[in-house]
Scaffold this active site. Structure first.
Site, PDB file in Angstrom:
ATOM      1  N   ASP A 104       0.802  -1.226   0.000  1.00  0.00           N
ATOM      2  CA  ASP A 104       0.000   0.000   0.000  1.00  0.00           C
ATOM      3  C   ASP A 104       0.837   1.279   0.000  1.00  0.00           C
ATOM      4  O   ASP A 104       0.284   2.378  -0.074  1.00  0.00           O
ATOM      5  CB  ASP A 104      -0.982  -0.005   1.185  1.00  0.00           C
ATOM      6  CG  ASP A 104      -0.294  -0.196   2.528  1.00  0.00           C
ATOM      7  OD1 ASP A 104       0.886  -0.612   2.556  1.00  0.00           O
ATOM      8  OD2 ASP A 104      -0.930   0.072   3.555  1.00  0.00           O
ATOM      9  N   GLU A 194      10.531  -3.713  13.082  1.00  0.00           N
ATOM     10  CA  GLU A 194      11.714  -3.203  12.386  1.00  0.00           C
ATOM     11  C   GLU A 194      12.928  -3.239  13.313  1.00  0.00           C
ATOM     12  O   GLU A 194      14.003  -3.734  12.942  1.00  0.00           O
ATOM     13  CB  GLU A 194      11.469  -1.754  11.907  1.00  0.00           C
ATOM     14  CG  GLU A 194      10.349  -1.595  10.880  1.00  0.00           C
ATOM     15  CD  GLU A 194       8.932  -1.488  11.478  1.00  0.00           C
ATOM     16  OE1 GLU A 194       8.786  -1.699  12.709  1.00  0.00           O
ATOM     17  OE2 GLU A 194       7.993  -1.187  10.720  1.00  0.00           O
TER      18      GLU A 194
END
Ligand code: UGA
Ligand code: MN
Length: 252
Positions: A104, A194
């Protein structure tokens, strides 16, 4: 580039945009991993039309994978992509760079240019992520000047998934490292995917800061849910039919 994806009204539109971007990147291999029980016809056809070399995989995120009321998005899918890459390379054959590109986001082609020179882990900021206009490392003359984020500055690496790329040899030298676990092999906390990945691979001082100093080259955006109140659930809806076709069953 590893892209997790899941079925929703805008899936095809989003994947089409990403396809149109990656088609312009030389030597890119697009690994698209569906969050579903089977590979769907919709994604298989899209990849067949898309003029880029691609790999089509699937793995479903089970409900029990939720924890702290948080369902990690794209974790098992990115790991399936990493396993595929590791299975198809060796420590002596590991030239290349791995990038996690969600379905996206929108991507300037320069992000692919910037990551080419990656030696270990390269980083750049991502627009509209972390509750701020631009989140991540702000570089000056190629080194990290400061970090900017709207939350979680205590995270070891306050950066979005779209803000870094990893040399494949580094991943091959650390064959057990996957996404979604910390160094102690505990499940990542929300927002720590992350950081938990990068802290197992690189020292913060060794990050390679890239990208122009004054602009974003990747945007953390989300296509709005279409407003279609006049649509009635109709089992003969062509869109639904397209989704329901299972590519794997069709092929076998
Ligand atoms: C943000 C980050 O940009 C993600 O990289 C990170 O995985 C996520 O937070 C997280 O920490 O869980 P966000 O934009 O909020 O992501 O989430 P989505 O874009 O909805 O999902 C990230 C990726 O996973 C997308 O490529 C999406 O297609 C995929 N996804 C999402 C699935 O495969 N299954 C799902 O149920 C939802
Ligand atoms: Mn997203």
């Amino acid at each position: 580039m590893i892209t997790p994806t899941y079925a929703r009204l805008t899936q095809k539109s989003d994947l089409t945009s990403v396809c149109l971007t990656v088609m312009h990147v030389r030597k890119l291999v697009w690994i698209v991993v569906e969050d579903s029980d089977t590979r769907t016809y919709l994604v298989a056809k899209l990849l067949a039309r898309c003029k880029v070399s691609s790999v089509h995989l699937n793995v479903v995120t089970p409900d029990y994978y939720k924890h702290d009321k948080w369902k990690p998005r794209g974790v098992l899918q990115r790991n399936a992509g990493l396993s595929w890459i590791r299975d198809h390379h060796s420590i002596d054959n590991c030239s290349g760079v791995v990038y996690f590109g969600d379905d996206d986001n929108s991507y300037d082609l320069r992000v692919f240019e910037e990551m080419k020179e990656t030696k270990g882990v390269s980083v750049w900021p991502v627009a509209f992520s972390g509750g701020v206009k631009i989140e991540g490392p702000l570089c000056k003359d190629g080194v990290i000047d400061k970090w900017h984020s709207g939350w979680g500055s205590e995270r070891p690496f306050p950066i979005d998934m779209a803000g870094f790329a990893i040399h494949l040899c580094l991943l091959m030298r650390n064959p057990k490292v996957l996404i979604g676990r910390d160094r102690q092999n505990r499940l990542s906390k929300p927002g720590y995917l992350e950081s938990n990945l990068l802290e197992q691979l690189v020292d913060k001082d060794l990050l390679e800061c890239r990208g122009p100093p004054d602009e974003a080259i990747v945007w953390h955006v989300k296509t709005a849910e279409p407003d279609i109140p006049r649509e009635h659930n109709d089992p003969s809806d062509p869109l639904d039919i397209e989704w329901e076709k299972e590519y794997d069953k069709k092929a076998s």
